[in-house]
Design a protein around this motif. Structure first.
Motif, PDB file in Angstrom:
ATOM      1  N   ASN A 187       0.829  -1.193   0.000  1.00  0.00           N
ATOM      2  CA  ASN A 187       0.000   0.000   0.000  1.00  0.00           C
ATOM      3  C   ASN A 187       0.873   1.257   0.000  1.00  0.00           C
ATOM      4  OD1 ASN A 187      -2.755  -1.294   0.361  1.00  0.00           O
ATOM      5  ND2 ASN A 187      -1.599  -2.192   2.045  1.00  0.00           N
ATOM      6  N   GLY A 188       0.502   2.214  -0.826  1.00  0.00           N
ATOM      7  CA  GLY A 188       1.357   3.363  -1.077  1.00  0.00           C
ATOM      8  C   GLY A 188       1.577   4.276   0.107  1.00  0.00           C
ATOM      9  N   THR A 214       4.924  -7.480  -2.551  1.00  0.00           N
ATOM     10  CA  THR A 214       4.939  -6.417  -1.541  1.00  0.00           C
ATOM     11  C   THR A 214       5.924  -5.323  -1.939  1.00  0.00           C
ATOM     12  OG1 THR A 214       6.550  -7.684  -0.227  1.00  0.00           O
ATOM     13  CG2 THR A 214       4.210  -7.874   0.372  1.00  0.00           C
ATOM     14  N   ASP A 215       7.220  -5.673  -2.026  1.00  0.00           N
ATOM     15  CA  ASP A 215       8.251  -4.677  -2.317  1.00  0.00           C
ATOM     16  C   ASP A 215       8.056  -4.029  -3.686  1.00  0.00           C
ATOM     17  OD1 ASP A 215       9.626  -5.321   0.101  1.00  0.00           O
ATOM     18  OD2 ASP A 215      10.491  -7.064  -0.893  1.00  0.00           O
ATOM     19  N   ILE A 216       7.918  -4.850  -4.706  1.00  0.00           N
ATOM     20  CA  ILE A 216       7.864  -4.319  -6.067  1.00  0.00           C
ATOM     21  C   ILE A 216       6.475  -3.763  -6.389  1.00  0.00           C
ATOM     22  CG2 ILE A 216       8.317  -4.819  -8.495  1.00  0.00           C
ATOM     23  CD1 ILE A 216      10.744  -4.910  -6.480  1.00  0.00           C
ATOM     24  N   ALA A 217       5.439  -4.368  -5.845  1.00  0.00           N
ATOM     25  CA  ALA A 217       4.085  -3.852  -6.050  1.00  0.00           C
ATOM     26  C   ALA A 217       3.916  -2.456  -5.455  1.00  0.00           C
ATOM     27  CB  ALA A 217       3.055  -4.806  -5.447  1.00  0.00           C
ATOM     28  N   GLY A 219       5.618  -0.040  -6.101  1.00  0.00           N
ATOM     29  CA  GLY A 219       5.889   0.921  -7.176  1.00  0.00           C
ATOM     30  C   GLY A 219       4.645   1.517  -7.799  1.00  0.00           C
ATOM     31  N   ALA A 220       3.482   0.904  -7.590  1.00  0.00           N
ATOM     32  CA  ALA A 220       2.235   1.447  -8.146  1.00  0.00           C
ATOM     33  C   ALA A 220       1.917   2.829  -7.594  1.00  0.00           C
ATOM     34  CB  ALA A 220       1.075   0.489  -7.861  1.00  0.00           C
ATOM     35  N   CYS A 221       2.516   3.192  -6.460  1.00  0.00           N
ATOM     36  CA  CYS A 221       2.233   4.505  -5.865  1.00  0.00           C
ATOM     37  C   CYS A 221       3.067   5.614  -6.496  1.00  0.00           C
ATOM     38  CB  CYS A 221       2.460   4.465  -4.357  1.00  0.00           C
ATOM     39  SG  CYS A 221       4.203   4.483  -3.863  1.00  0.00           S
ATOM     40  N   GLY A 222       4.047   5.242  -7.328  1.00  0.00           N
ATOM     41  CA  GLY A 222       4.843   6.262  -8.001  1.00  0.00           C
ATOM     42  C   GLY A 222       6.312   6.274  -7.643  1.00  0.00           C
ATOM     43  N   CYS A 223       6.740   5.394  -6.746  1.00  0.00           N
ATOM     44  CA  CYS A 223       8.169   5.315  -6.434  1.00  0.00           C
ATOM     45  C   CYS A 223       8.846   4.319  -7.367  1.00  0.00           C
ATOM     46  CB  CYS A 223       8.386   4.902  -4.974  1.00  0.00           C
ATOM     47  SG  CYS A 223       7.898   3.205  -4.580  1.00  0.00           S
ATOM     48  N   GLY A 224      10.166   4.363  -7.418  1.00  0.00           N
ATOM     49  CA  GLY A 224      10.909   3.403  -8.210  1.00  0.00           C
ATOM     50  C   GLY A 224      11.025   2.076  -7.486  1.00  0.00           C
ATOM     51  N   THR A 225      11.414   1.041  -8.213  1.00  0.00           N
ATOM     52  CA  THR A 225      11.579  -0.282  -7.600  1.00  0.00           C
ATOM     53  C   THR A 225      12.795  -1.000  -8.172  1.00  0.00           C
ATOM     54  OG1 THR A 225      10.095  -1.309  -9.231  1.00  0.00           O
ATOM     55  CG2 THR A 225       9.110  -0.606  -7.145  1.00  0.00           C
ATOM     56  N   VAL A 226      13.455  -1.750  -7.296  1.00  0.00           N
ATOM     57  CA  VAL A 226      14.548  -2.644  -7.691  1.00  0.00           C
ATOM     58  C   VAL A 226      14.279  -4.005  -7.074  1.00  0.00           C
ATOM     59  CG1 VAL A 226      17.006  -3.175  -7.511  1.00  0.00           C
ATOM     60  CG2 VAL A 226      16.273  -0.816  -7.903  1.00  0.00           C
ATOM     61  N   LYS A 240       6.800 -14.763 -15.174  1.00  0.00           N
ATOM     62  CA  LYS A 240       5.345 -14.861 -15.351  1.00  0.00           C
ATOM     63  C   LYS A 240       4.564 -13.833 -14.531  1.00  0.00           C
ATOM     64  CE  LYS A 240       4.810 -18.525 -11.858  1.00  0.00           C
ATOM     65  NZ  LYS A 240       4.451 -19.939 -11.633  1.00  0.00           N
ATOM     66  N   SER A 241       5.287 -12.940 -13.855  1.00  0.00           N
ATOM     67  CA  SER A 241       4.627 -11.978 -12.967  1.00  0.00           C
ATOM     68  C   SER A 241       4.030 -10.801 -13.738  1.00  0.00           C
ATOM     69  CB  SER A 241       5.627 -11.448 -11.939  1.00  0.00           C
ATOM     70  OG  SER A 241       5.049 -10.420 -11.153  1.00  0.00           O
ATOM     71  N   SER A 242       2.858 -10.357 -13.289  1.00  0.00           N
ATOM     72  CA  SER A 242       2.244  -9.142 -13.839  1.00  0.00           C
ATOM     73  C   SER A 242       2.800  -7.898 -13.153  1.00  0.00           C
ATOM     74  CB  SER A 242       0.727  -9.197 -13.660  1.00  0.00           C
ATOM     75  OG  SER A 242       0.394  -9.285 -12.280  1.00  0.00           O
ATOM     76  N   VAL A 243       3.510  -8.088 -12.045  1.00  0.00           N
ATOM     77  CA  VAL A 243       4.173  -6.982 -11.342  1.00  0.00           C
ATOM     78  C   VAL A 243       5.598  -6.889 -11.871  1.00  0.00           C
ATOM     79  CG1 VAL A 243       4.906  -6.083  -9.111  1.00  0.00           C
ATOM     80  CG2 VAL A 243       2.770  -7.379  -9.289  1.00  0.00           C
ATOM     81  N   VAL A 244       5.919  -5.757 -12.489  1.00  0.00           N
ATOM     82  CA  VAL A 244       7.200  -5.627 -13.195  1.00  0.00           C
ATOM     83  C   VAL A 244       8.100  -4.628 -12.469  1.00  0.00           C
ATOM     84  CG1 VAL A 244       8.312  -5.026 -15.373  1.00  0.00           C
ATOM     85  CG2 VAL A 244       6.062  -6.135 -15.381  1.00  0.00           C
TER      86      VAL A 244
END
Length: 261
Positions: A187-188, A214-217, A219-226, A240-244
């Motif tokens: 959650n953002g 959790t960690d990568i999802a 990113g939907a709030c607008g932050c970057g992800t690694v 196969k993940s929809s979370v990129v």
């Protein structure tokens, strides 16, 4: 890659990213030094609200990290920030460990009020049937209901133990209600709260972790992800993940090299 280069604040997951149990992962300590040398901040971000900052600080220090409590931000911290921003009453029913109770009490909350005006559910490794009954009764009565994070299971040395998400499911089965707000990853709110705490624009914040959901999802709030591939996520799960993720690295050693290029 641009999200990494433009980052001013790295939010670091711990288990599976910085260490595994009692073993540092490759490049962990070096990454902290690279952040300092390149004028970036870092903070350890965890959903686990069962432990205090002092607990995490003790472990990080034992492993050789030169950090302070200011470098640690938990879902408990973010929940306190959420309650303050939304003018919640100080009389609450808090379901949590003694550590979480102390954190809230230190901020002026009556954590076991006779007539609570809100409910806060944390990750309680000391939970009892009596606590579950009080929790369900308070939720059924319609009190505002906040959860520190959504994880169903918590990884431990020999596998997993039930986390707060399992209790949320229990309460829903009994009362028909889910929390009015869930604070932690993915959650953002927790990313926005960290950005505010450390004085960095959200678009210059980057979450680094090993869990897609959790960690990568986050990113939907607008932050970057690694995404680091030294923890939970396998190459097959990533494919196969929809979370990129914005960037994929083998570990923090790899991410540190990218910052220095």
């Amino acid at each position: 890659m641009d999200n990494v280069k433009n980052t001013k604040l790295f939010l670091l997951d711990m288990d599976g990213t910085f260490y595994l149990d009692e073993t540092l992962l490759p490049g962990a300590l070096e990454f902290l030094e690279i952040c300092r040398k390149t004028g970036r901040r870092f903070a350890f971000l965890t959903n686990n609200s069962s432990k205090s900052k002092a607990d995490y600080l003790a472990k990080l220090t034992r492993l050789g990290a030169q950090v302070t409590q200011e470098d640690i931000f938990t879902s408990g911290d973010a929940t306190l920030q959420y309650l303050a921003e939304n003018d919640f009453p100080k009389e609450i029913l808090l379901i949590g460990t003694k550590s979480l109770e102390k954190q809230f009490a230190d901020c002026g909350y009556d954590v076991c009020a006779e007539a609570p005006k809100a409910v806060v559910l944390g990750f309680d490794t000391t939970i009892t049937y009596e606590k579950l009954t009080r929790l369900c009764n308070a939720v059924r009565a319609g009190l505002p209901y906040i959860a520190t994070h959504p994880d169903y299971n918590c990884p431990v040395k020999d596998g997993f133990i039930p986390d707060i998400g399992a209790v949320i499911a229990f309460v829903k089965a009994s009362t028909g209600r889910t929390p009015d707000a869930v604070i932690g990853k993915p959650n953002g709110y927790i990313a926005r709260a960290a950005a505010e705490k450390y004085g960095v624009p959200l678009e210059q914040v980057c979450m680094v972790g090993d869990r897609l959901y959790t960690d990568i999802a986050l990113g939907a709030c607008g932050c970057g992800t690694v995404l680091v591939m030294c923890g939970e996520t396998t190459p097959e799960e990533l494919a196969k993940s929809s979370v990129v993720p914005g960037t994929v690295c083998e570990n923090l050693a790899h991410l540190g090299k990218l910052l220095q290029e």
